[in-house]
Each structure stands twice: as structure tokens, then as C-alpha cells.
Scaffold this motif. Structure first.
Motif, PDB file in Angstrom:
ATOM      1  N   GLU A  17      18.675  10.999  16.334  1.00 27.84           N
ATOM      2  CA  GLU A  17      18.517  11.107  14.883  1.00 27.84           C
ATOM      3  C   GLU A  17      17.357  12.026  14.521  1.00 27.84           C
ATOM      4  O   GLU A  17      16.321  11.589  14.035  1.00 27.84           O
ATOM      5  N   MET A  18      17.522  13.320  14.760  1.00 25.13           N
ATOM      6  CA  MET A  18      16.418  14.259  14.539  1.00 25.13           C
ATOM      7  C   MET A  18      15.998  14.352  13.069  1.00 25.13           C
ATOM      8  O   MET A  18      14.813  14.513  12.777  1.00 25.13           O
ATOM      9  N   TRP A  19      16.941  14.250  12.148  1.00 27.26           N
ATOM     10  CA  TRP A  19      16.540  14.300  10.737  1.00 27.26           C
ATOM     11  C   TRP A  19      15.573  13.168  10.448  1.00 27.26           C
ATOM     12  O   TRP A  19      14.528  13.364   9.830  1.00 27.26           O
ATOM     13  N   PHE A  20      15.907  11.977  10.926  1.00 27.06           N
ATOM     14  CA  PHE A  20      15.064  10.815  10.677  1.00 27.06           C
ATOM     15  C   PHE A  20      13.698  10.995  11.339  1.00 27.06           C
ATOM     16  O   PHE A  20      12.666  10.703  10.741  1.00 27.06           O
ATOM     17  N   ALA A  21      13.690  11.499  12.573  1.00 26.17           N
ATOM     18  CA  ALA A  21      12.416  11.692  13.272  1.00 26.17           C
ATOM     19  C   ALA A  21      11.535  12.671  12.499  1.00 26.17           C
ATOM     20  O   ALA A  21      10.331  12.432  12.324  1.00 26.17           O
ATOM     21  N   ASN A  22      12.107  13.763  12.036  1.00 29.82           N
ATOM     22  CA  ASN A  22      11.322  14.735  11.274  1.00 29.82           C
ATOM     23  C   ASN A  22      10.830  14.155   9.954  1.00 29.82           C
ATOM     24  O   ASN A  22       9.691  14.375   9.553  1.00 29.82           O
ATOM     25  N   TRP A  23      11.693  13.415   9.275  1.00 29.69           N
ATOM     26  CA  TRP A  23      11.310  12.815   7.994  1.00 29.69           C
ATOM     27  C   TRP A  23      10.246  11.741   8.197  1.00 29.69           C
ATOM     28  O   TRP A  23       9.203  11.735   7.560  1.00 29.69           O
ATOM     29  N   ASP A  24      10.515  10.832   9.113  1.00 26.76           N
ATOM     30  CA  ASP A  24       9.656   9.663   9.256  1.00 26.76           C
ATOM     31  C   ASP A  24       8.328   9.980   9.943  1.00 26.76           C
ATOM     32  O   ASP A  24       7.312   9.389   9.622  1.00 26.76           O
ATOM     33  N   MET A  25       8.362  10.895  10.896  1.00 28.83           N
ATOM     34  CA  MET A  25       7.133  11.234  11.621  1.00 28.83           C
ATOM     35  C   MET A  25       6.386  12.390  10.977  1.00 28.83           C
ATOM     36  O   MET A  25       5.258  12.676  11.332  1.00 28.83           O
ATOM     37  N   GLY A  26       7.038  13.066  10.060  1.00 31.22           N
ATOM     38  CA  GLY A  26       6.383  14.155   9.346  1.00 31.22           C
ATOM     39  C   GLY A  26       6.481  15.500  10.026  1.00 31.22           C
ATOM     40  O   GLY A  26       5.910  16.483   9.551  1.00 31.22           O
ATOM     41  N   GLY A  27       7.175  15.568  11.147  1.00 31.59           N
ATOM     42  CA  GLY A  27       7.315  16.813  11.893  1.00 31.59           C
ATOM     43  C   GLY A  27       7.068  16.589  13.365  1.00 31.59           C
ATOM     44  O   GLY A  27       6.952  15.453  13.830  1.00 31.59           O
ATOM     45  N   ALA A  28       6.999  17.675  14.097  1.00 38.97           N
ATOM     46  CA  ALA A  28       6.828  17.617  15.550  1.00 38.97           C
ATOM     47  C   ALA A  28       5.361  17.444  15.939  1.00 38.97           C
ATOM     48  O   ALA A  28       4.461  17.888  15.220  1.00 38.97           O
TER      49      ALA A  28
END
Length: 188
Positions: free
Chosen positions: A83-94
Motif C-alpha cells: 500500500e504505497m499510497w498509504f505509506a506515503n500519506w501516513d508516513m509523510g514520504g520516504a
């Protein structure tokens, strides 16, 4: 409290929501029907992350932890989830975005960075068909606890995903869950 309140957790995993947990447990511990010397902390998914994080920050509030399908290492989670969209949204980025303060705050609060403070028994539960949060997260948390000398138990389901759906697996989950709490929280 609405969408704005809910979204405030994103990018602030180790922040206000953890302060809320501490406030809630400290207030509950004041109640006459609560034994503040026998408190357990249990959570699944974000709650599982919370358990791992709290294990390194609880200041002896809890006597036992149970984490189900939780994130232990945020950097690995970022790279291994489906779930990369969720990871980017929830974590704020890489995590490699060094000029991104939201992402840097998120990854600085990864539970694996606070294992040196773990001192409380922990049960880690995970399903191997969970592609949102891979079972390696639970295995890593279990190994970290064992290597620290913290009493730990690992329950891995080879045929379950982010939740337990099969009736017999549910029976085992319930039995393991309550035996763990009884072992560490019941009076002898």
C-alpha cells in the motif's frame, strides 16, 4: 472527532496520539476499580505499532504487551508494504527525504529505535498473508525482545492476513491472548 482530528495522526506517529494514550491510561489508573500495578497494553495494526512504540516509552506503566500485526521498523515498512499510497500519506514520504520534516519525524519514531528501553513481557502476533504489514515485522520485534532478555512469545499464522478469519485460528488467538494476560497480569 472528525476527519481533521483523524488525519492529524498521519505524519505524527510518535506524537500527540501517544500523549493521548498516556493521558488516558494515567487517568484510568486513578479509578478505584483499576489495579494500576497490573495494566496491560494491547493493540492491532496502528495499535500494534503503538504497542511496540509504547514498549520503549511507557516508564513502567504496563506489565504486559500484546501487538497484533503492528509496524516495528518504519523504514522496512515503507519499502515492503503493498500500500504505497498509504505509506506515503501516513508516513509523510520516504525516509531518505532528508529535507522532509514530516517524514523525518515519522522515521525518527520507529519503534525499533527504542528497543534498548524494552523491559516488559511482549506477545507478538502476525499473519504471513498480511501484505499490508509483513510478518517479518512481528518476527523482528519478537527477536529484539528475546535478544534484550525480555520475556516474549511469537504467534505466527501461515494462513491468515491482517486479521484472523478461520475459526480454529480464532480459538488459538483467544487462548494465546488470554493466557498471556493471565500469566503477566493476574494475581497469584
Amino acid at each position: 472527532f472528525g476527519k481533521e482530528w483523524n488525519e492529524a495522526i498521519s505524519g505524527d506517529y510518535g506524537g500527540q496520539c501517544m500523549k493521548d494514550y498516556f493521558t488516558a491510561i494515567d487517568e484510568m489508573a486513578k479509578e478505584p476499580y483499576v489495579d494500576k500495578d497490573r495494566l496491560g497494553c494491547v493493540g492491532a495494526s496502528f495499535g500494534g505499532f503503538s504497542v511496540y512504540w509504547l514498549a520503549g516509552h511507557h516508564d513502567k506503566r504496563f506489565k504486559a504487551f500484546i501487538a497484533h500485526d503492528g509496524i516495528f521498523n518504519m523504514e522496512m515498512q515503507y519499502l515492503e508494504t503493498e500500500e504505497m499510497w498509504f505509506a506515503n500519506w501516513d508516513m509523510g514520504g520516504a525516509y531518505w527525504e532528508k529535507n522532509n520534516p514530516v517524514a523525518q519525524r515519522t522515521f525518527a519514531n520507529s519503534p525499533h529505535l527504542f528497543v534498548d528501553k524494552w523491559d516488559t513481557p511482549i506477545l507478538c502476533i502476525h499473519g504471513e498473508k498480511d501484505y499490508r504489514i509483513l510478518a517479518g515485522q512481528g518476527m523482528a520485534a519478537f527477536n529484539a525482545a528475546v535478544l534484550r532478555g525480555v520475556p516474549a512469545e511469537l504467534l505466527i499464522y501461515p494462513d491468515e492476513n491482517h486479521w484472523v478469519l478461520k475459526p480454529q485460528n480464532g480459538v488459538l488467538w483467544q487462548r494465546t491472548f488470554f493466557e498471556w494476560l493471565d500469566q503477566w497480569l493476574k494475581k497469584n
